[in-house]
Design a protein around this motif. Structure first.
Motif, PDB file in Angstrom:
ATOM      1  N   LEU A  75      33.756  38.684  46.750  1.00  0.00           N
ATOM      2  CA  LEU A  75      33.117  39.589  45.796  1.00  0.00           C
ATOM      3  C   LEU A  75      33.519  41.026  46.076  1.00  0.00           C
ATOM      4  O   LEU A  75      33.872  41.384  47.204  1.00  0.00           O
ATOM      5  CB  LEU A  75      31.583  39.500  45.907  1.00  0.00           C
ATOM      6  CG  LEU A  75      30.916  38.130  45.784  1.00  0.00           C
ATOM      7  CD1 LEU A  75      29.420  38.265  46.041  1.00  0.00           C
ATOM      8  CD2 LEU A  75      31.175  37.531  44.412  1.00  0.00           C
ATOM      9  N   TYR A  76      33.430  41.846  45.036  1.00  0.00           N
ATOM     10  CA  TYR A  76      33.513  43.296  45.220  1.00  0.00           C
ATOM     11  C   TYR A  76      32.112  43.864  45.041  1.00  0.00           C
ATOM     12  O   TYR A  76      31.509  43.736  43.969  1.00  0.00           O
ATOM     13  CB  TYR A  76      34.460  43.948  44.211  1.00  0.00           C
ATOM     14  CG  TYR A  76      34.317  45.456  44.226  1.00  0.00           C
ATOM     15  CD1 TYR A  76      34.767  46.202  45.318  1.00  0.00           C
ATOM     16  CD2 TYR A  76      33.680  46.132  43.183  1.00  0.00           C
ATOM     17  CE1 TYR A  76      34.608  47.572  45.369  1.00  0.00           C
ATOM     18  CE2 TYR A  76      33.519  47.507  43.223  1.00  0.00           C
ATOM     19  CZ  TYR A  76      33.977  48.224  44.317  1.00  0.00           C
ATOM     20  OH  TYR A  76      33.801  49.579  44.377  1.00  0.00           O
ATOM     21  N   LYS A  96      29.713  36.489  39.415  1.00  0.00           N
ATOM     22  CA  LYS A  96      30.361  37.759  39.733  1.00  0.00           C
ATOM     23  C   LYS A  96      31.746  37.543  40.336  1.00  0.00           C
ATOM     24  O   LYS A  96      32.669  38.335  40.096  1.00  0.00           O
ATOM     25  CB  LYS A  96      29.492  38.569  40.706  1.00  0.00           C
ATOM     26  CG  LYS A  96      30.075  39.924  41.086  1.00  0.00           C
ATOM     27  CD  LYS A  96      29.090  40.763  41.873  1.00  0.00           C
ATOM     28  CE  LYS A  96      29.763  42.029  42.416  1.00  0.00           C
ATOM     29  NZ  LYS A  96      30.412  42.830  41.361  1.00  0.00           N
ATOM     30  N   ASP A 100      34.783  39.597  38.900  1.00  0.00           N
ATOM     31  CA  ASP A 100      35.599  40.459  39.756  1.00  0.00           C
ATOM     32  C   ASP A 100      37.061  40.028  39.735  1.00  0.00           C
ATOM     33  O   ASP A 100      37.963  40.871  39.742  1.00  0.00           O
ATOM     34  CB  ASP A 100      35.065  40.413  41.197  1.00  0.00           C
ATOM     35  CG  ASP A 100      33.729  41.115  41.360  1.00  0.00           C
ATOM     36  OD1 ASP A 100      33.348  41.875  40.448  1.00  0.00           O
ATOM     37  OD2 ASP A 100      33.058  40.891  42.381  1.00  0.00           O
ATOM     38  N   LYS A 103      38.682  41.215  36.602  1.00  0.00           N
ATOM     39  CA  LYS A 103      38.878  42.671  36.645  1.00  0.00           C
ATOM     40  C   LYS A 103      39.921  43.068  37.685  1.00  0.00           C
ATOM     41  O   LYS A 103      40.286  44.242  37.771  1.00  0.00           O
ATOM     42  CB  LYS A 103      37.559  43.375  36.981  1.00  0.00           C
ATOM     43  CG  LYS A 103      36.518  43.327  35.879  1.00  0.00           C
ATOM     44  CD  LYS A 103      35.266  44.089  36.326  1.00  0.00           C
ATOM     45  CE  LYS A 103      34.211  44.135  35.242  1.00  0.00           C
ATOM     46  NZ  LYS A 103      32.989  44.868  35.686  1.00  0.00           N
ATOM     47  N   SER A 105      39.399  43.249  40.797  1.00  0.00           N
ATOM     48  CA  SER A 105      38.709  44.154  41.717  1.00  0.00           C
ATOM     49  C   SER A 105      39.164  43.878  43.149  1.00  0.00           C
ATOM     50  O   SER A 105      39.484  42.735  43.505  1.00  0.00           O
ATOM     51  CB  SER A 105      37.194  43.954  41.626  1.00  0.00           C
ATOM     52  OG  SER A 105      36.731  44.236  40.328  1.00  0.00           O
ATOM     53  N   VAL A 107      38.296  42.978  46.408  1.00  0.00           N
ATOM     54  CA  VAL A 107      37.099  42.365  46.996  1.00  0.00           C
ATOM     55  C   VAL A 107      36.870  42.863  48.426  1.00  0.00           C
ATOM     56  O   VAL A 107      37.823  43.207  49.142  1.00  0.00           O
ATOM     57  CB  VAL A 107      37.207  40.829  46.981  1.00  0.00           C
ATOM     58  CG1 VAL A 107      37.216  40.322  45.542  1.00  0.00           C
ATOM     59  CG2 VAL A 107      38.449  40.352  47.721  1.00  0.00           C
TER      60      VAL A 107
END
Length: 255
Positions: A75-76, A96, A100, A103, A105, A107
């Motif tokens: 996760l981020y 999530k 993420d 996106k 993201s 992490v």
């Protein structure tokens, strides 16, 4: 426990016969009641984690026997999110992870979603090996935090008690009463908070009757096997709702 008899497997070869066989063995370990499997987030995302986050899923083997498996997601989390973990717990983390990923993201956090141990190997300290391996994954992937929304293993015996109260219960030795909470604390975790709406299951009255084998002919709250809270049935709206609380815990990766 002879640790050298066991081997950990992670595989990115998701189209191999070995991978298919491992998933079949994982299915045989499933102890979740049918209504839990009908959590919307679970149905939407769970099977995808093996294909989209293969490095975060692992299998512990004793020769050809599946001893246990573990499931994590990266996760981020912003500073604010780390300091105030979501009340939606398990559902939030699983959803999530895919948000993420979409996106792209960067992490920074490992979140464990499940540890499943073969009943023939329970009580042998296997969970300690699995938690140690999860920490190793977090370090390998250069993640800063390791969190998990746990499902206290004995809470279903006390479905009318608030999780906030239950998680503070102690046994005759002054240790945490719940065996799963106790395991994590003994392995270095700390309790962060209750996530009050960690899983959410919604269905028609008929669906709930099929999932549980019970009959629901009046509106009200019902206690059903393995549920941590009562379910709420409404005959008037033809709906049944189960909201499951979990407990957020966190490990120090420097240990």
């Amino acid at each position: 426990m002879q640790e050298n008899r066991y081997s950990f497997i992670r595989t990115t070869q998701t189209e191999s016969p070995q991978f298919d066989l491992l998933l079949e063995k994982v299915d045989a370990l499933n102890v979740w009641p049918e209504y839990i499997l009908n959590d919307r987030i679970n149905m939407e995302y769970w099977e995808r984690i093996y294909y989209e986050f293969p490095l975060f899923q692992f299998f512990l083997m004793d020769g050809d026997v599946l001893v246990a498996n573990g499931n994590c997601v990266p996760l981020y989390l912003t500073k604010s999110e780390r300091q105030n973990l979501s009340d939606r717990g398990w559902d939030w983390a699983l959803e999530k992870a895919f948000i993420d990923k979409d996106k792209q993201s960067k992490v920074n956090t490992l979140c464990a979603l499940q540890i499943a141990v073969n009943k023939n190997y329970q009580g042998q300290g296997i969970s300690k090996l699995l938690l140690r391996f999860m920490k190793a994954i977090a370090r390998e992937q250069k993640l800063k935090d390791f969190i998990l929304p746990i499902r206290p293993s004995m809470k279903h015996l006390y479905p009318l008690q608030r999780m906030e109260d239950y998680m503070q219960w102690i046994n005759e030795k002054g240790q945490p009463y719940d065996s799963w909470i106790r395991t994590h604390l003994n392995n270095g975790a700390k309790i962060v908070k209750v996530c009050k709406e960690s899983m959410f299951v919604d269905g028609t009255v008929k669906q709930w009757e099929e999932w549980t084998g019970y009959t629901f002919q009046s509106s009200g709250k019902y206690i059903i096997p393995f549920a941590l809270n009562p379910i709420e049935i409404s005959i008037e709206t033809n709906r049944g709702v189960y909201i499951e609380p979990n407990v957020w815990m966190q490990y120090n990766l420097d240990d």
